[in-house]
Design an enzyme around this catalytic site. Structure first.
Site, PDB file in Angstrom:
ATOM      1  N   HIS A   1       7.012   2.339   2.466  1.00 45.42           N
ATOM      2  CA  HIS A   1       6.102   1.375   1.818  1.00 45.42           C
ATOM      3  C   HIS A   1       6.841   0.301   1.047  1.00 45.42           C
ATOM      4  O   HIS A   1       6.227  -0.596   0.473  1.00 45.42           O
ATOM      5  CB  HIS A   1       5.145   2.097   0.887  1.00 45.42           C
ATOM      6  CG  HIS A   1       5.661   2.242  -0.527  1.00 45.42           C
ATOM      7  ND1 HIS A   1       6.863   2.831  -0.825  1.00 45.42           N
ATOM      8  CD2 HIS A   1       5.128   1.843  -1.714  1.00 45.42           C
ATOM      9  CE1 HIS A   1       7.043   2.805  -2.132  1.00 45.42           C
ATOM     10  NE2 HIS A   1       6.022   2.217  -2.703  1.00 45.42           N
TER      11      HIS A   1
ATOM     12  N   ASN B   1      -1.130   4.123  -1.343  1.00 47.08           N
ATOM     13  CA  ASN B   1      -1.353   5.293  -2.221  1.00 47.08           C
ATOM     14  C   ASN B   1      -2.747   5.833  -1.918  1.00 47.08           C
ATOM     15  O   ASN B   1      -3.726   5.368  -2.509  1.00 47.08           O
ATOM     16  CB  ASN B   1      -1.359   4.879  -3.699  1.00 47.08           C
ATOM     17  CG  ASN B   1       0.021   4.753  -4.307  1.00 47.08           C
ATOM     18  OD1 ASN B   1       1.023   4.987  -3.647  1.00 47.08           O
ATOM     19  ND2 ASN B   1       0.065   4.395  -5.567  1.00 47.08           N
TER      20      ASN B   1
ATOM     21  N   HIS C   1       3.514  -5.388  -9.578  1.00 48.39           N
ATOM     22  CA  HIS C   1       2.509  -6.129  -8.806  1.00 48.39           C
ATOM     23  C   HIS C   1       2.867  -7.606  -8.749  1.00 48.39           C
ATOM     24  O   HIS C   1       3.392  -8.155  -9.705  1.00 48.39           O
ATOM     25  CB  HIS C   1       1.124  -5.899  -9.411  1.00 48.39           C
ATOM     26  CG  HIS C   1       0.741  -4.452  -9.369  1.00 48.39           C
ATOM     27  ND1 HIS C   1       0.186  -3.787 -10.418  1.00 48.39           N
ATOM     28  CD2 HIS C   1       0.891  -3.535  -8.375  1.00 48.39           C
ATOM     29  CE1 HIS C   1      -0.001  -2.515 -10.082  1.00 48.39           C
ATOM     30  NE2 HIS C   1       0.419  -2.335  -8.855  1.00 48.39           N
ATOM     31  N   PHE C   2       2.595  -8.214  -7.620  1.00 47.46           N
ATOM     32  CA  PHE C   2       3.046  -9.598  -7.454  1.00 47.46           C
ATOM     33  C   PHE C   2       2.246 -10.343  -6.402  1.00 47.46           C
ATOM     34  O   PHE C   2       1.554  -9.737  -5.584  1.00 47.46           O
ATOM     35  CB  PHE C   2       4.530  -9.630  -7.064  1.00 47.46           C
ATOM     36  CG  PHE C   2       4.819  -8.968  -5.722  1.00 47.46           C
ATOM     37  CD1 PHE C   2       4.704  -9.671  -4.528  1.00 47.46           C
ATOM     38  CD2 PHE C   2       5.190  -7.625  -5.653  1.00 47.46           C
ATOM     39  CE1 PHE C   2       4.958  -9.062  -3.298  1.00 47.46           C
ATOM     40  CE2 PHE C   2       5.443  -7.003  -4.421  1.00 47.46           C
ATOM     41  CZ  PHE C   2       5.330  -7.727  -3.248  1.00 47.46           C
TER      42      PHE C   2
ATOM     43  N   HIS D   1       0.458  -7.844  -3.770  1.00 48.79           N
ATOM     44  CA  HIS D   1       0.660  -6.413  -4.024  1.00 48.79           C
ATOM     45  C   HIS D   1      -0.061  -6.033  -5.312  1.00 48.79           C
ATOM     46  O   HIS D   1       0.331  -6.458  -6.399  1.00 48.79           O
ATOM     47  CB  HIS D   1       2.157  -6.108  -4.159  1.00 48.79           C
ATOM     48  CG  HIS D   1       2.454  -4.681  -4.537  1.00 48.79           C
ATOM     49  ND1 HIS D   1       3.416  -4.332  -5.460  1.00 48.79           N
ATOM     50  CD2 HIS D   1       1.912  -3.510  -4.118  1.00 48.79           C
ATOM     51  CE1 HIS D   1       3.463  -3.008  -5.578  1.00 48.79           C
ATOM     52  NE2 HIS D   1       2.559  -2.490  -4.785  1.00 48.79           N
TER      53      HIS D   1
ATOM     54  N   LYS E   1       4.572 -12.877 -10.994  1.00 51.41           N
ATOM     55  CA  LYS E   1       4.733 -11.484 -11.411  1.00 51.41           C
ATOM     56  C   LYS E   1       3.873 -11.187 -12.621  1.00 51.41           C
ATOM     57  O   LYS E   1       3.671 -12.043 -13.473  1.00 51.41           O
ATOM     58  CB  LYS E   1       6.192 -11.251 -11.815  1.00 51.41           C
ATOM     59  CG  LYS E   1       7.104 -10.962 -10.651  1.00 51.41           C
ATOM     60  CD  LYS E   1       6.923  -9.543 -10.200  1.00 51.41           C
ATOM     61  CE  LYS E   1       8.141  -9.004  -9.476  1.00 51.41           C
ATOM     62  NZ  LYS E   1       7.895  -7.637  -8.988  1.00 51.41           N
TER      63      LYS E   1
ATOM     64  N   GLY F   1      10.221  -5.986  -0.075  1.00 46.89           N
ATOM     65  CA  GLY F   1      11.569  -5.619  -0.521  1.00 46.89           C
ATOM     66  C   GLY F   1      11.733  -5.754  -2.017  1.00 46.89           C
ATOM     67  O   GLY F   1      11.718  -4.777  -2.771  1.00 46.89           O
TER      68      GLY F   1
END
Ligand code: 5GP
Ligand code: MN
Ligand code: MN
Length: 471
Positions: A394, A320, A199-200, A230, A470, A369
């Site tokens: 995704h 998801n 996750h970021f 994310h 992060k 990416g």
């Protein structure tokens, strides 16, 4: 390398004809060299599940996951098909949101370090990190039943934001009574937190635009500063997945007795357990949308205070999730429950689910990416609706497992590489930095080229990372 049973059908299209207990074929849309055999076995297992329609699909970012492969899409008939927690994933409605900054990008670049620092300080990051926000149980119930609509009412954003979120960030068919007390306990203090690892929050620059007209509808242009968020439903969604896997194991033994892999545990969609999981999953999905909305609010505050700039929402996608959708199959309209696990919805122009702003273009699709490479925004297509139940990739997808990455790479190497590209990073965990190294992921440019060439989503713009937070 040659994987038994995998036949080439076209460029980037591979078919595995049904054998054994498979009810339908499996179709892999990928670069052959990057397909891993374990994930193919998983896809074949998915093809054995009751009520599966047309085929089990894999996107070019396919890799091994719990039961279902990540980068997998499977649709099951609403009447005689199933719903499976493993087909959604533990991080229910993990997804990506793109924001864009209104204002001079040079000022953002000059203040990058302060911005990254301010974001890192304002958004709780890391495993099990809680937030200072406290919601009453009644408000929490409303948030998980109404999603973004409720948090906007509470002041975390504007009405306009709603149009720029998949399904307006509000899924119906959910009832808080289907959620366990444990899930509530795990979730109550984690709204407005990022989580760990993959996750970021990333500040990026729009480096290239491939279609200016569509980009302008999305609200971006070359040289703009964008931000990706994310994250998903944190401990709340994880507990719901865990709970329902257990409930299905304990209560649906007979139904699940012939599974090729016990991680494919499922319930008939129309059964009591199927409906209860669907409802709880929607609660988690609303939680995740609300989570990304609250984090957006924090980022907006950070930008306002550091550089005095406004931040707009571009779009928010779930990757998801399982959703009820209607498709024409063999000449007749059928309702199905589409499982997208590590796959993004990619509805095309004219789709009734899209708000007026995206009716002509199709919906935005976001494909990140890695922290050291590009990320893309694309647009959904009619072709995706015909070919993949309106789905596309995704992400780049993992090339190395977390353990492999830790074995093969060092923190210093990753930090040096980011520094050489001028990318700033603030991270909670050193372990996370290595596990998330750009080398741990497949080539995102290639993944995007494939979906673009197949026509299941089309490239609109490429963004490169400037700084990343992060977990
Ligand atoms: P997942 O949801 O499968 O964990 O991750 C989705 C995708 O996000 C991955 O396939 C990977 O391509 C991408 N990704 C992971 N970490 C980062 C990051 O720090 N920055 C960007 N831009 N993308 C990332
Ligand atoms: Mn996630
Ligand atoms: Mn994700």
């Amino acid at each position: 390398m040659s994987i038994p049973g995998v036949e080439k059908e076209g460029k980037y299209i591979y078919r595995i004809k049904k054998t054994g207990n498979m009810r339908v074929d499996a179709i892999v849309l990928a670069d052959y060299e990057t397909i891993d055999e374990e994930a193919i076995e998983q896809l074949k297992n998915v093809a054995t599940l009751p009520g599966i329609v047309k085929a089990a699909y894999a996107m070019p970012d396919i890799h091994w996951g719990y039961g279902f492969p990540i980068g997998g899409v499977a649709a099951f008939d609403l009447e005689d098909g199933i719903i499976s927690p493993g087909g959604v994933g533990f991080d229910i409605n993990c997804g990506v949101r793109m924001l864009v900054v209104d204002g001079n990008s040079d000022i953002v670049k000059k203040n990058l370090e302060s911005l990254i620092k301010r974001i890192y300080e304002s958004v709780p990051v890391g495993v099990g990190e809680t937030s200072d926000l406290r919601f009453s149980k009644n408000d929490f119930k409303k948030i998980v039943e109404q999603g973004v609509r409720k948090v906007i009412e509470m002041g975390y954003g504007t009405e306009e934001d709603l149009l720029r979120i998949e399904d307006r960030g509000t899924l119906e068919d959910c009832d808080f009574s289907d959620v366990s007390e444990e899930a509530y306990e795990r979730g109550k203090d984690e709204l407005g937190t990022l989580g760990a690892g993959n996750h970021f929050i990333e500040i990026q620059l729009v480096e290239e635009v491939y279609d200016e007209e569509i980009a302008s509808v999305f609200g971006i242009k070359k040289g703009d500063i964008t931000i990706l968020i994310h994250t998903g439903s944190r401990g709340f969604g994880h507990q719901i997945a865990t709970d329902y896997i257990k409930y299905m194991r304990d209560n649906l033994k007979d139904h699940n007795k012939n599974l090729p892999d016990k991680q494919l545990i499922n319930a008939p969609f129309k059964s009591e357990w199927g409906q209860a999981y669907y409802s709880a999953m929607n609660c988690a999905a609303n939680y995740a949308f609300a989570n990304r909305q609250i984090i957006t609010h924090m980022i907006r505050k950070a930008f306002k205070s550091v550089v005095g700039m406004n931040v707009r929402l571009v779009y928010d996608v779930a990757h998801n999730i399982a959703k009820v959708e209607e498709y024409e199959i063999d000449g007749r309209k059928r309702k199905v429950i589409v499982h997208r696990k590590g796959a993004t919805r990619a509805f095309g122009p004219g789709n009734a689910a899209l708000p007026e702003i995206f009716k002509k273009t199709g919906q935005p699709v976001i494909i990140p990416g890695s922290m050291g490479t590009a990320s893309y925004i694309l647009v959904g297509t009619k072709k995706a609706e015909e070919m993949t139940f309106g789905s596309t990739a995704h992400g780049a997808g993992r090339a190395l497992g977390r353990r492999e990455a830790t074995r093969e790479l060092t923190v210093n190497h990753v930090l040096k590489e980011l520094e050489s590209k001028g990318i700033k990073i603030m991270a909670k965990s050193k372990k996370g930095i290595v596990e998330e190294a750009p080398e741990a992921y497949k080539n995102v440019d290639k993944v995007v080229q494939i979906v673009d060439e197949l026509g299941i989503s089309l490239k609109i713009a490429k963004c490169i990372p400037l700084g990343v937070v992060k977990g």
